[in-house]
Motif scaffolding. Structure first.
Motif, PDB file in Angstrom:
ATOM      1  N   ARG A 161       0.615  -1.597   0.325  1.00 51.00           N
ATOM      2  CA  ARG A 161      -0.392  -0.003  -0.255  1.00 51.00           C
ATOM      3  C   ARG A 161       0.791   1.978  -0.160  1.00 51.00           C
ATOM      4  O   ARG A 161       0.254   2.050  -0.400  1.00 51.00           O
ATOM      5  N   VAL A 162       2.224   0.874   0.713  1.00 45.97           N
ATOM      6  CA  VAL A 162       3.068   2.090   0.912  1.00 45.97           C
ATOM      7  C   VAL A 162       3.335   3.114  -0.432  1.00 45.97           C
ATOM      8  O   VAL A 162       3.207   4.416  -0.553  1.00 45.97           O
ATOM      9  N   PRO A 163       3.529   2.453  -1.739  1.00 45.28           N
ATOM     10  CA  PRO A 163       3.919   3.467  -2.543  1.00 45.28           C
ATOM     11  C   PRO A 163       2.685   4.399  -2.939  1.00 45.28           C
ATOM     12  O   PRO A 163       2.961   5.063  -3.664  1.00 45.28           O
ATOM     13  N   LYS A 164       1.690   4.064  -3.176  1.00 48.51           N
ATOM     14  CA  LYS A 164       0.471   4.444  -3.490  1.00 48.51           C
ATOM     15  C   LYS A 164       0.100   5.672  -2.597  1.00 48.51           C
ATOM     16  O   LYS A 164      -0.147   7.163  -2.554  1.00 48.51           O
ATOM     17  N   ALA A 165       0.738   5.696  -1.555  1.00 49.52           N
ATOM     18  CA  ALA A 165       0.303   6.600  -0.328  1.00 49.52           C
ATOM     19  C   ALA A 165       1.683   7.815  -0.417  1.00 49.52           C
ATOM     20  O   ALA A 165       0.883   8.696  -0.395  1.00 49.52           O
ATOM     21  N   ARG A 191       4.126  -9.205 -14.083  1.00 53.01           N
ATOM     22  CA  ARG A 191       5.359  -8.877 -13.514  1.00 53.01           C
ATOM     23  C   ARG A 191       5.825  -9.545 -12.155  1.00 53.01           C
ATOM     24  O   ARG A 191       6.096  -9.711 -11.097  1.00 53.01           O
ATOM     25  N   THR A 192       4.242  -9.331 -11.526  1.00 50.89           N
ATOM     26  CA  THR A 192       4.163  -8.804 -10.265  1.00 50.89           C
ATOM     27  C   THR A 192       2.764  -9.519  -9.699  1.00 50.89           C
ATOM     28  O   THR A 192       1.371  -9.623 -10.214  1.00 50.89           O
ATOM     29  N   ILE A 193       2.949 -10.819  -8.092  1.00 54.68           N
ATOM     30  CA  ILE A 193       1.792 -11.320  -7.822  1.00 54.68           C
ATOM     31  C   ILE A 193       2.099 -11.164  -6.564  1.00 54.68           C
ATOM     32  O   ILE A 193       3.084 -11.436  -5.574  1.00 54.68           O
ATOM     33  N   VAL A 194       0.801 -11.236  -5.426  1.00 58.10           N
ATOM     34  CA  VAL A 194       1.412 -11.718  -4.289  1.00 58.10           C
ATOM     35  C   VAL A 194       0.464 -13.097  -3.667  1.00 58.10           C
ATOM     36  O   VAL A 194      -1.101 -12.896  -3.819  1.00 58.10           O
ATOM     37  N   HIS A 195       1.147 -14.160  -2.880  1.00 62.87           N
ATOM     38  CA  HIS A 195       0.036 -14.835  -2.270  1.00 62.87           C
ATOM     39  C   HIS A 195      -0.283 -14.482  -1.075  1.00 62.87           C
ATOM     40  O   HIS A 195       0.790 -14.296   0.151  1.00 62.87           O
ATOM     41  N   LEU A 196      -1.037 -14.811  -0.118  1.00 59.56           N
ATOM     42  CA  LEU A 196      -0.805 -14.921   1.055  1.00 59.56           C
ATOM     43  C   LEU A 196      -1.428 -15.817   1.766  1.00 59.56           C
ATOM     44  O   LEU A 196      -1.812 -16.965   1.742  1.00 59.56           O
ATOM     45  N   VAL A 197      -0.502 -15.831   3.088  1.00 58.85           N
ATOM     46  CA  VAL A 197       0.191 -17.367   3.176  1.00 58.85           C
ATOM     47  C   VAL A 197      -0.856 -16.441   5.046  1.00 58.85           C
ATOM     48  O   VAL A 197      -1.031 -16.084   5.780  1.00 58.85           O
ATOM     49  N   THR A 198      -1.297 -18.098   4.684  1.00 61.73           N
ATOM     50  CA  THR A 198      -2.608 -18.049   6.703  1.00 61.73           C
ATOM     51  C   THR A 198      -2.361 -19.378   7.362  1.00 61.73           C
ATOM     52  O   THR A 198      -1.978 -20.350   6.627  1.00 61.73           O
ATOM     53  N   LEU A 199      -2.807 -19.629   8.562  1.00 60.26           N
ATOM     54  CA  LEU A 199      -2.935 -20.745   9.814  1.00 60.26           C
ATOM     55  C   LEU A 199      -4.374 -21.095   9.177  1.00 60.26           C
ATOM     56  O   LEU A 199      -5.388 -20.321   9.676  1.00 60.26           O
ATOM     57  N   PRO A 200      -5.272 -22.356   9.644  1.00 57.40           N
ATOM     58  CA  PRO A 200      -6.678 -22.675   9.813  1.00 57.40           C
ATOM     59  C   PRO A 200      -6.643 -22.363  11.313  1.00 57.40           C
ATOM     60  O   PRO A 200      -7.477 -23.506  10.969  1.00 57.40           O
ATOM     61  N   GLU A 201      -6.848 -21.552  11.587  1.00 57.82           N
ATOM     62  CA  GLU A 201      -7.558 -21.032  12.480  1.00 57.82           C
ATOM     63  C   GLU A 201      -8.533 -19.550  12.721  1.00 57.82           C
ATOM     64  O   GLU A 201      -8.249 -18.980  11.789  1.00 57.82           O
ATOM     65  N   GLU A 202      -9.167 -19.136  13.353  1.00 54.65           N
ATOM     66  CA  GLU A 202     -10.133 -18.263  13.152  1.00 54.65           C
ATOM     67  C   GLU A 202      -9.688 -17.638  13.131  1.00 54.65           C
ATOM     68  O   GLU A 202      -9.947 -16.334  11.822  1.00 54.65           O
ATOM     69  N   HIS A 213      -9.478  -8.236   0.577  1.00 53.46           N
ATOM     70  CA  HIS A 213     -10.192  -7.106   0.010  1.00 53.46           C
ATOM     71  C   HIS A 213      -9.922  -5.973   0.573  1.00 53.46           C
ATOM     72  O   HIS A 213      -9.474  -5.246  -0.244  1.00 53.46           O
ATOM     73  N   ARG A 214      -9.436  -5.986   1.420  1.00 54.22           N
ATOM     74  CA  ARG A 214      -8.118  -4.563   1.336  1.00 54.22           C
ATOM     75  C   ARG A 214      -7.584  -4.673   0.221  1.00 54.22           C
ATOM     76  O   ARG A 214      -7.190  -3.708  -0.128  1.00 54.22           O
ATOM     77  N   ILE A 215      -6.892  -5.809   0.667  1.00 55.78           N
ATOM     78  CA  ILE A 215      -5.920  -5.672  -1.087  1.00 55.78           C
ATOM     79  C   ILE A 215      -6.503  -5.421  -2.997  1.00 55.78           C
ATOM     80  O   ILE A 215      -6.124  -4.353  -3.040  1.00 55.78           O
ATOM     81  N   GLU A 216      -7.615  -5.619  -2.368  1.00 55.52           N
ATOM     82  CA  GLU A 216      -8.169  -5.661  -3.973  1.00 55.52           C
ATOM     83  C   GLU A 216      -8.380  -4.170  -3.977  1.00 55.52           C
ATOM     84  O   GLU A 216      -8.797  -3.197  -5.055  1.00 55.52           O
ATOM     85  N   GLU A 217      -9.297  -3.336  -2.858  1.00 53.22           N
ATOM     86  CA  GLU A 217      -9.397  -1.890  -2.857  1.00 53.22           C
ATOM     87  C   GLU A 217      -8.928  -1.223  -2.600  1.00 53.22           C
ATOM     88  O   GLU A 217      -8.718  -0.047  -3.068  1.00 53.22           O
TER      89      GLU A 217
END
Lengths: 329, 409
Positions: A161-165, A191-202, A213-217
């Motif tokens: 997000r930082v470059p835009k800001a 040229r660029t793609i982001v993958h999100l890593v997470t854990l199967p916890e709440e 959603h925030r990355i999309e927006e």
């Protein structure tokens, strides 16, 4: 954003950003991503921006830090702290290391620089851009694939997000132009793609849905997959689960040593099975809420992951992304 | 091993700080401790930053800003909270709190409004590392000063590094330090002039403008304005930060470190414990969540190996002949088969957890609490769940067994 129907090859992008909150296994996934890319014959650099240099432990070899080190054929790693990225940038811009030191290494200025919101993240992603732009003598890109082990600040969102800001705050000038180059690199889905890593916890799952959603927006970056780390697979049917509960319970009052042991065994299996079932629920929630492929990675029974574990995870990633596993040379 | 500090002794303190990295059940444990306190007839306040809001819902308090809200006394009575026992909760919103402080300490409404509208302020108040932590401490201090509650429990923000919490006041103070501000506003020094000449900037430009040229923030006006406006409030802010620091180090305060048995989590907890000691802050104990019964128990590797290598008929004979009601014989035998098969991996999983916990306990040093909490078969999202967890926290402490010796087969 990316058209879902026409996904380029997952490893055709030059910059692959592995993001997510702290403690979810980002570095492990980044290391395995690097292994997959290198096996596909691509000259690959893993840049650690997460603050800890863990690639030596994960891939084998000596700790190296800022120095670029070849860990395997085609696979190189480098660890860059925000301070190093900052220094590299400022020395270049001030045209003098001496001036950098007197101006930025003194105790009055350092806290001020530290306090500028987002500057750490900006110089870090700026470093990635510099690497991406590096060319060999005959003009070809030095690196086929750059895997970024992203910092965890702001759920990993700040980096994107930082470059835009910064552009919004600057408006014009050399700094603006520099920042715009980064912004354009991030926004170029080829040229660029982001993958999100997470854990199967709440909590991690809820946060990942929010981050998606925030990355999309809020950013222009194309998203690839949700990589869910440390998944246990349920192994018991409903009636069998009932059987486990029965065994754990019926041994409850028995004073026999064997029964004590069996109680602990059945209780542990029951606990792991219930956890595994909860995890399936969290996976289903991710699947329902995020229109990206899910790549599950299994929980490994090891205290510290090492090179052979990373090879195993790389195999899983290859399968998850549908690329040829290849053979590790 | 020295005598263990008991949970009762912990609850006799007036401030408990639950720290640890996110995702280990810290918020839930903090709330459960608070309920235990209320059941002892104490007036308890729990301060938490709960992004999921699930705990807020379960306690029957909606999104309520930064006000302390009392949990329905009727519901507490039903759980056995005696007359006099009260449970209050504050769900912190970091941004809101920073604004509150500015409003409180600004010399005039006009100054407050200008600060709140300042872009630099808006950036640091929401995105700076440590602002959440700083604000949690500020609230803690306010609540403590009011003196209404017998026990205050703080659930620290879920940062990647629990240490952010301890570093927050000094980090924020560093930014607001007068020396830095004055230096930035002063006319150029000799060194600065040299630097400016080399960087191709005229001597007359300020240091901030030189910085702008290199890091190009375009925020100089905002920043200068912020610095000027904020100067008058510095003293108050620093007093508050010192007050918070003193409270953390008080005799009647205890830090409880919540962790899970996994390797990364215990290493972080031990690191945090060292940091507490270095800073002279009072350590109360470790609470290890999600412990397998086998890791908490005293079973040896040899016993497990004996079961694993047993022939099937002997294995079956260890269990009741008849399946429980409603279960077919085939399902029952299949359960037993799978249970036996699980012995291939289970000992390794349990051994890792047990080794980690043993190691962690050794890091604790002298007189401290070490609680192992089995994983609950459900997610806690109401008062009954908190109550059930509370009973587990109170389970009599057992000496931790030696690690399962590894590699025997």
């Amino acid at each position: 954003m990316d058209d879902m129907g026409e996904q380029p090859h997952p490893f055709s992008r030059r910059v692959i950003i592995v993001s997510g909150k702290g403690g979810v296994g980002k570095s492990t996934v980044a290391a395995a991503m690097g292994v997959v890319a290198a096996r596909l014959g691509k000259k690959t650099l893993i840049i650690e921006l997460a603050g800890q240099a863990t690639m030596a432990q994960l891939l084998g070899g000596d700790p190296s830090g800022y120095t670029v080190v070849e860990r395997r054929p085609n696979l190189y790693t480098q660890s860059v702290t925000p301070a190093q990225a900052m220094q590299e940038y400022l020395v270049r811009e001030l045209h003098s290391k001496f001036l950098y030191q007197i101006a930025f290494k003194n105790r009055f200025i350092a806290p001020f620089i530290n306090a500028v919101p987002g500057l750490d993240d900006l110089v870090s992603i700026g470093k990635v851009m510099d690497v991406e732009r590096t060319r060999t003598r005959d003009g070809r890109p030095e690196w086929d694939v750059i895997v970024v082990d992203a910092p965890s600040t702001g759920q990993g969102l700040n980096l994107l997000r930082v470059p835009k800001a910064m552009m919004d705050m600057t408006g014009s000038g050399p700094f603006f132009r520099n920042t715009k180059l980064i912004h354009d690199l991030l926004g170029d889905a080829a040229r660029t793609i982001v993958h999100l890593v997470t854990l199967p916890e709440e909590m991690p799952v809820n946060e990942t849905i929010e981050t998606y959603h925030r990355i999309e927006e809020e950013t222009n970056v194309a998203q690839g997959a949700i990589i869910v780390n440390h998944i246990r697979t349920p192994g018991f049917s409903d009636p069998e689960l009932q059987g486990l509960e029965f065994i754990a319970g019926i041994k409850d009052s028995s004073p026999l040593r064997t029964d004590t042991v069996l109680r602990q065994v059945a209780g542990s299996v029951l606990q792991l099975e219930r956890r595994a079932r909860l995890e399936q629920g969290y996976l289903a929630r991710l699947e329902a809420k995020i229109p990206l492929p899910l790549v599950p990675l299994p929980a490994l029974p090891a205290r510290d992951l090492g090179p052979s574990d990373i090879d195993g995870i790389a195999n899983r990633l290859s399968a998850g992304f549908g690329v040829e596993p290849g053979v590790d040379s | 091993m020295s005598r263990e500090f008991s949970l009762s002794e912990l609850l006799e303190r007036s401030l408990i700080i639950c720290a640890g990295s996110g995702g280990v059940g810290k918020t839930t444990i903090a709330a459960s401790l608070a309920l235990l306190g209320a059941k002892r007839g104490l007036k308890v306040l729990v301060l938490t930053i709960d992004p999921a809001r699930r705990l807020a819902d379960s306690l029957g308090v909606g999104p309520i800003g930064n006000q302390a809200v009392r949990i329905d006394p009727e519901r507490l009575r039903r759980l056995g909270v005696p007359e006099g026992g009260e449970l209050w909760a504050i769900m912190l919103d970091a941004k809101r709190t920073f604004d509150d402080l500015v409003e409180r300490y600004a010399p005039s409404r006009e100054v407050a409004d200008r600060i709140l509208a300042n872009r630099y302020y808006q950036q640091i108040s929401k995105s700076m590392v440590g602002s959440q932590e700083y604000m949690a401490m500020e609230h803690l201090l306010s609540a403590y000063e009011k003196g209404y509650h017998d026990l205050v429990i703080l659930d620290t923000p879920p940062s990647r590094h629990a240490l952010d919490f301890l570093n927050a006041p000094s980090r924020i103070r560093g930014v607001l330090e007068e020396g830095v501000l004055n230096w930035l506003l002063k006319p150029s020094s000799f060194l600065l002039k040299r630097m400016q000449r080399t960087a191709g900037v005229s001597d007359r430009t300020s240091f901030l403008e030189t910085i702008e040229r290199v890091i190009g923030l375009g925020m100089i006006r905002d920043l200068s304005e912020f610095v000027v406006l904020f100067k008058d409030m510095l003293g108050d802010f620093k007093d508050r930060a010192s007050g918070s620091q003193a409270l953390l180090a008080a005799d009647d305060t205890r830090f409880v470190l919540v962790t899970s048995p996994n390797t990364v989590a215990v290493q972080e907890a031990a690191f945090f414990r060292d940091q507490l000691e270095k800073r002279g802050l009072p350590f109360g104990g470790f609470m290890v969540n999600r412990v397998l019964p086998l890791a908490a128990g005293d079973t040896s590797q040899a016993e497990l190996e004996g079961l694993r290598t047993m022939d099937t008929p002997s294995w079956y004979r260890l269990f009741p002949l008849e399946p429980p009601g409603g279960m077919t014989r085939q399902d029952y035998l299949q359960t037993l088969d799978k249970l036996k098969a699980s012995l291939d991996t289970l000992p390794t999983i349990a051994a890792i957890d047990r080794t980690n916990m043993r190691w962690l306990q050794d890091q604790g040093g002298g007189d401290h609490l070490f609680v192992q909490i089995p994983e609950l078969p459900f997610d806690v999202h109401d008062l009954d769940g908190l109550d059930a967890l509370g009973r587990l926290l109170q389970a009599p402490a057992r000496a931790l067994p030696r690690p399962i010796e590894r590699g025997a087969s």
